[in-house]
Design a protein around this motif. Structure first.
Motif, PDB file in Angstrom:
ATOM      1  N   THR A 183       0.809  -1.162   0.008  1.00 17.29           N
ATOM      2  CA  THR A 183       0.054  -0.109   0.034  1.00 17.29           C
ATOM      3  C   THR A 183       1.060   1.307  -0.017  1.00 17.29           C
ATOM      4  OG1 THR A 183      -1.651  -1.368   1.256  1.00 17.29           O
ATOM      5  CG2 THR A 183      -2.051   1.099   1.239  1.00 17.29           C
ATOM      6  N   SER A 184       1.808   1.099   0.621  1.00 11.73           N
ATOM      7  CA  SER A 184       2.952   2.384   0.865  1.00 11.73           C
ATOM      8  C   SER A 184       3.586   2.540  -0.508  1.00 11.73           C
ATOM      9  CB  SER A 184       3.963   2.122   1.873  1.00 11.73           C
ATOM     10  OG  SER A 184       3.738   1.719   3.142  1.00 11.73           O
ATOM     11  N   GLN A 185       3.855   1.704  -1.067  1.00 14.26           N
ATOM     12  CA  GLN A 185       4.503   1.963  -2.540  1.00 14.26           C
ATOM     13  C   GLN A 185       3.490   2.460  -3.676  1.00 14.26           C
ATOM     14  OE1 GLN A 185       5.670  -2.217  -3.102  1.00 14.26           O
ATOM     15  NE2 GLN A 185       7.726  -1.587  -2.519  1.00 14.26           N
ATOM     16  N   LEU A 224      -7.814   2.552   0.815  1.00 12.16           N
ATOM     17  CA  LEU A 224      -6.761   1.609   1.346  1.00 12.16           C
ATOM     18  C   LEU A 224      -7.082   0.150   1.289  1.00 12.16           C
ATOM     19  CD1 LEU A 224      -6.068   3.841   4.599  1.00 12.16           C
ATOM     20  CD2 LEU A 224      -4.444   3.207   2.730  1.00 12.16           C
ATOM     21  N   LEU A 225      -8.274  -0.172   1.204  1.00 13.68           N
ATOM     22  CA  LEU A 225      -8.902  -1.701   1.238  1.00 13.68           C
ATOM     23  C   LEU A 225      -8.655  -2.111  -0.234  1.00 13.68           C
ATOM     24  CD1 LEU A 225     -11.764  -1.426   3.611  1.00 13.68           C
ATOM     25  CD2 LEU A 225      -9.567  -2.513   4.267  1.00 13.68           C
ATOM     26  N   GLU A 256      -5.472  -4.801   4.872  1.00 14.60           N
ATOM     27  CA  GLU A 256      -6.561  -5.708   5.375  1.00 14.60           C
ATOM     28  C   GLU A 256      -7.341  -5.043   6.174  1.00 14.60           C
ATOM     29  OE1 GLU A 256      -4.648  -9.481   7.020  1.00 14.60           O
ATOM     30  OE2 GLU A 256      -3.764  -9.738   5.123  1.00 14.60           O
ATOM     31  N   PHE A 257      -8.735  -5.328   6.456  1.00 17.00           N
ATOM     32  CA  PHE A 257      -9.620  -4.835   7.133  1.00 17.00           C
ATOM     33  C   PHE A 257      -9.432  -5.002   8.603  1.00 17.00           C
ATOM     34  CE2 PHE A 257     -13.515  -4.623   9.871  1.00 17.00           C
ATOM     35  CZ  PHE A 257     -14.060  -3.537   9.543  1.00 17.00           C
ATOM     36  N   HIS A 292       1.622   5.798   8.095  1.00 15.66           N
ATOM     37  CA  HIS A 292       2.950   5.622   8.278  1.00 15.66           C
ATOM     38  C   HIS A 292       3.312   4.367   7.200  1.00 15.66           C
ATOM     39  CE1 HIS A 292       6.532   3.109   9.921  1.00 15.66           C
ATOM     40  NE2 HIS A 292       6.755   4.263  10.541  1.00 15.66           N
ATOM     41  N   LEU A 293       4.235   4.857   6.457  1.00 15.86           N
ATOM     42  CA  LEU A 293       4.801   4.101   5.360  1.00 15.86           C
ATOM     43  C   LEU A 293       5.710   2.974   5.798  1.00 15.86           C
ATOM     44  CD1 LEU A 293       5.508   7.124   3.016  1.00 15.86           C
ATOM     45  CD2 LEU A 293       3.481   5.730   2.958  1.00 15.86           C
TER      46      LEU A 293
END
Length: 271
Positions: free
Chosen positions: A126-128, A146-147, A152-153, A233-234
């Motif tokens: 997700t960060s990437q 984000l999901l 993940e939830f 936060h990455l």
């Protein structure tokens, strides 16, 4: 006139720092300066800072020291000295701020208190996927995006609420202790100077908490803003974390708590 100095720590993480600085270009509150507390990064970091400052007309000071191992406390103390505002906001070069991040810190500041915030941790995938557009559109703070992009939830998604009343309620009921967290805390500069800043005897492991504990000993209280001042936060490795460092730092914190230490010898002013 600037209302706050935002101090960001970094070390050779140019890709993440670039995303974070774009986040600060997107703030609703514009009256702040940025200070990059750089613990020995290469020229690549300097180039990113200069490029972003020029592109977005950000007021950035780049405070750098030679790479000599993990010296976060030392570079933070140098950044504090360089700050020109009476109020300081602390975060990291791997934490992207939501557009109201600075505004929330300024809105909630109060004499006699420091503010205690948190972060929402993202996985590497997700960060990437976070881009300039993602940040400007505020998408990387939206649960749906984000999901759909590797997260993940979990119940922790409630941290990302943008409902002010719900956020205030969650700040009130959360069982999380009010601690000084280097990725998301703020206080008056005069209070930090009164306890002589960060403890340069400490390497990685709780050095921010130790500062907060000395502020408590000094008589400063804390306010919870985990659900108000939001940053994501990455993901990255922490190769500098060792059992020895944690044991050394925990011993310092235990001593300071037992003896109600406020002012340390190896801080902004050296004895």
């Amino acid at each position: 006139m600037k209302k706050a100095s935002v101090i960001l720590t970094t070390y050779n993480a140019e890709e993440w720092l670039q995303k974070v600085l774009i986040g600060y270009s997107n703030q609703t509150e514009k009256a702040f300066e940025l200070i990059i507390a750089d613990d020995g990064s290469s020229e690549k970091t300097k180039n990113v800072v200069e490029s972003i400052a020029k592109e977005y007309s950000l007021d950035i000071k780049h405070v750098w020291q030679e790479d000599n191992g993990f010296q976060k406390s030392k570079i933070l103390n140098k950044a504090i000295i360089e700050s020109s505002c009476e109020y300081l906001i602390f975060s990291d070069g791997d934490c992207i701020p939501r557009k109201d991040f600075v505004a929330q810190h300024i809105r909630n500041k109060e004499m006699g208190y420091f503010l205690s915030g948190g972060y929402f941790k993202l996985p590497l995938i997700t960060s990437q996927k976070i881009t300039k557009e993602t940040i400007h559109n505020n998408d990387c703070f939206k649960p749906k995006w984000l999901l759909n992009n590797g997260l993940e939830f979990s119940f922790k998604l409630t941290k990302l609420t943008q409902n002010g009343f719900f956020g205030a309620f969650m700040n009130w009921i959360t069982p999380t202790k009010k601690t000084f967290n280097g990725h998301n805390s703020s206080c008056y500069k005069s209070d930090i100077l009164a306890v002589n800043g960060f403890n340069e005897e400490m390497k990685y492991g709780g050095l921010d908490r130790e500062l907060g504990e000395r502020l408590f000993n000094y008589g400063i209280l804390a306010k919870q803003i985990r659900y108000s001042a939001i940053c994501v936060h990455l993901d990255h490795e922490r190769s500098y974390a060792t059992k020895e460092n944690w044991a050394h730092n925990n011993a310092i914190r235990k001593y300071n708590k037992k003896h109600q230490v406020t002012y340390i010898d190896k801080g902004i002013i050296k004895k």
